[in-house]
Scaffold this motif. Structure first.
Motif, mmCIF file in Angstrom:
data_model
loop_
_atom_site.group_PDB
_atom_site.id
_atom_site.type_symbol
_atom_site.label_atom_id
_atom_site.label_comp_id
_atom_site.label_asym_id
_atom_site.label_seq_id
_atom_site.Cartn_x
_atom_site.Cartn_y
_atom_site.Cartn_z
ATOM 1 N N GLU A 73 -3.903 1.224 0.392
ATOM 2 C CA GLU A 73 -2.799 2.155 0.670
ATOM 3 C C GLU A 73 -2.519 2.291 2.160
ATOM 4 O O GLU A 73 -1.374 2.436 2.574
ATOM 5 N N GLY B 159 0.817 -1.216 0.000
ATOM 6 C CA GLY B 159 0.000 0.000 0.000
ATOM 7 C C GLY B 159 0.841 1.252 0.000
ATOM 8 O O GLY B 159 0.535 2.217 -0.720
ATOM 9 N N GLN C 190 0.837 4.088 -2.889
ATOM 10 C CA GLN C 190 0.589 5.486 -2.567
ATOM 11 C C GLN C 190 1.733 6.384 -3.018
ATOM 12 O O GLN C 190 1.514 7.448 -3.596
#
Length: 114
Positions: free
Chosen positions: A35, A3, A7
């Protein structure tokens, strides 16, 4: 882990959470959960769609070694021979590579040995 990578790359590309989710055809909340590490086991199909939107290599998102680093040379050659004998076409190899990388990521993530 995955995640945070998603991101980071998404922000580097200048994509909002909404825009990235829409392009990957997933919900904004689902992408947000990935994320933030709330969903730690997204499917390979979802990861592939996100990787495509981010124009990122799947191995980068999964944090895995290239497939050719996973097996000693003779085992790799035997594996390829088995694939050929089972009727796998060269054009299909990328699909199998993706599945192998995903399986390795899952094993690494959940502490299983390959």
């Amino acid at each position: 882990m995955i995640g945070a990578k998603i991101q980071s790359i998404r922000k580097q590309k200048g994509l909002s959470l909404s825009e990235c989710a829409q392009r990957a055809t997933i919900s904004k909340s689902y992408l947000s959960n990935i994320e933030r590490g709330l969903n730690q086991n997204p499917s390979i199909q979802i990861i592939e769609r996100i990787a495509t939107v981010l124009d990122a290599d799947l191995r980068t998102l999964l944090g895995t070694k290239p497939v050719d680093d996973l097996l000693p040379e003779n085992e790799w050659l035997e594996f390829v021979e088995e694939l050929k004998e089972s009727g796998v076409d060269k054009g299909e190899l990328q699909k199998y590579k993706t599945v192998i990388e995903f399986a390795k990521w899952q094993n690494d993530k959940f502490g299983k040995k390959t």
